[in-house]
Write a protein that holds these residues in place. Structure first.
Motif, short mmCIF file in Angstrom:
data_model
loop_
_atom_site.label_atom_id
_atom_site.label_comp_id
_atom_site.label_asym_id
_atom_site.label_seq_id
_atom_site.Cartn_x
_atom_site.Cartn_y
_atom_site.Cartn_z
N HIS A 19 42.13 0.79 59.14
CA HIS A 19 42.60 1.56 58.00
C HIS A 19 43.86 0.92 57.45
O HIS A 19 44.53 0.15 58.14
CB HIS A 19 42.91 3.00 58.41
N THR A 20 44.22 1.24 56.21
CA THR A 20 45.42 0.70 55.58
C THR A 20 46.26 1.83 55.01
O THR A 20 45.74 2.73 54.37
CB THR A 20 45.04 -0.28 54.44
N GLN A 21 47.58 1.75 55.25
CA GLN A 21 48.53 2.73 54.72
C GLN A 21 49.26 2.09 53.54
O GLN A 21 49.75 0.98 53.65
CB GLN A 21 49.53 3.14 55.81
N TYR A 22 49.32 2.80 52.42
CA TYR A 22 50.01 2.32 51.22
C TYR A 22 51.22 3.18 50.93
O TYR A 22 51.31 4.33 51.37
CB TYR A 22 49.06 2.37 50.02
N ASP A 23 52.17 2.63 50.15
CA ASP A 23 53.32 3.40 49.70
C ASP A 23 52.86 4.47 48.72
O ASP A 23 51.90 4.27 47.97
CB ASP A 23 54.33 2.50 48.98
N GLU A 24 53.54 5.60 48.74
CA GLU A 24 53.23 6.68 47.80
C GLU A 24 53.79 6.36 46.43
O GLU A 24 54.87 5.77 46.31
CB GLU A 24 53.82 8.00 48.30
N ASN A 25 53.09 6.75 45.39
CA ASN A 25 53.55 6.56 44.02
C ASN A 25 54.50 7.71 43.66
O ASN A 25 54.10 8.87 43.65
CB ASN A 25 52.34 6.56 43.07
N PRO A 26 55.79 7.41 43.37
CA PRO A 26 56.73 8.48 43.04
C PRO A 26 56.38 9.20 41.73
O PRO A 26 56.60 10.39 41.60
CB PRO A 26 58.08 7.78 42.94
N ASN A 27 55.82 8.45 40.78
CA ASN A 27 55.41 9.03 39.51
C ASN A 27 53.90 8.90 39.41
O ASN A 27 53.37 7.84 39.08
CB ASN A 27 56.11 8.32 38.35
N ASP A 40 48.58 -1.88 58.42
CA ASP A 40 47.22 -1.53 58.84
C ASP A 40 47.32 -0.71 60.12
O ASP A 40 48.32 -0.80 60.84
CB ASP A 40 46.38 -2.77 59.11
N TYR A 41 46.28 0.08 60.40
CA TYR A 41 46.30 0.86 61.63
C TYR A 41 44.88 1.17 62.09
O TYR A 41 43.94 1.15 61.31
CB TYR A 41 47.10 2.15 61.49
N TYR A 42 44.76 1.39 63.39
CA TYR A 42 43.53 1.85 64.01
C TYR A 42 43.74 3.31 64.41
O TYR A 42 44.86 3.76 64.57
CB TYR A 42 43.20 1.06 65.28
N ILE A 43 42.65 4.02 64.63
CA ILE A 43 42.72 5.37 65.19
C ILE A 43 42.37 5.25 66.68
O ILE A 43 41.31 4.71 67.02
CB ILE A 43 41.75 6.34 64.49
N CYS A 44 43.26 5.73 67.54
CA CYS A 44 43.06 5.64 68.98
C CYS A 44 41.83 6.44 69.39
O CYS A 44 41.67 7.59 68.99
CB CYS A 44 44.30 6.16 69.71
N ASP A 45 40.96 5.82 70.20
CA ASP A 45 39.75 6.50 70.66
C ASP A 45 40.07 7.61 71.65
O ASP A 45 39.31 8.55 71.80
CB ASP A 45 38.80 5.50 71.33
N VAL A 51 47.42 3.90 65.50
CA VAL A 51 48.05 2.78 66.20
C VAL A 51 48.41 1.77 65.13
O VAL A 51 47.54 1.09 64.59
CB VAL A 51 47.10 2.16 67.25
N LYS A 52 49.70 1.68 64.80
CA LYS A 52 50.15 0.83 63.69
C LYS A 52 50.14 -0.64 64.08
O LYS A 52 50.57 -1.01 65.16
CB LYS A 52 51.56 1.22 63.28
N ILE A 53 49.65 -1.46 63.16
CA ILE A 53 49.67 -2.91 63.30
C ILE A 53 50.65 -3.42 62.24
O ILE A 53 50.30 -3.57 61.07
CB ILE A 53 48.27 -3.53 63.09
N MET A 54 51.90 -3.63 62.63
CA MET A 54 52.94 -4.04 61.68
C MET A 54 52.83 -5.54 61.39
O MET A 54 52.64 -6.34 62.31
CB MET A 54 54.31 -3.72 62.25
N GLY A 64 50.24 -1.11 70.16
CA GLY A 64 48.91 -0.99 70.75
C GLY A 64 47.98 -1.99 70.12
O GLY A 64 48.39 -2.86 69.36
N GLY A 65 46.72 -1.85 70.40
CA GLY A 65 45.74 -2.77 69.86
C GLY A 65 44.36 -2.47 70.42
O GLY A 65 44.10 -1.37 70.88
#
Length: 81
Positions: A19-27, A40-45, A51-54, A64-65
């Motif tokens: 999955h991918t996390q994006y910045d929120e749009n202020p406007n 990017d991140y995975y969901i822990c089983d 689980v963030k992948i920085m 994690g991974g």
């Protein structure tokens, strides 16, 4: 605890979903705003937490991974969680 049902669901999926996390749009009404990817991140089983992948950290420094459980432990084929 890992149950047989959990292992079967892991075996039937093709790959772990990224999955991918994006910045929120202020406007929200500004069409010129470009989404910026945070991480990017995975969901822990096991616990269902992200689980963030920085991008700026090495793989050894991540929280994690993915892990492969060998076939000898589950008496089936190996599975990636």
């Amino acid at each position: 605890m890992i149950t047989k049902e959990k292992v079967n669901t892991w075996l039937t999926r093709k790959r772990i979903e990224l999955h991918t996390q994006y910045d929120e749009n202020p406007n929200k009404f500004d069409n010129r705003y470009k989404k910026e990817k945070k991480y990017d991140y995975y969901i822990c089983d096991y616990c269902r937490m992200p689980v963030k992948i920085m991008p700026n950290l090495k793989r050894s420094e991540q929280e994690g991974g993915k892990v492969t459980i060998p076939a000898s432990l589950i008496n089936n084929e190996s599975v990636e969680i």
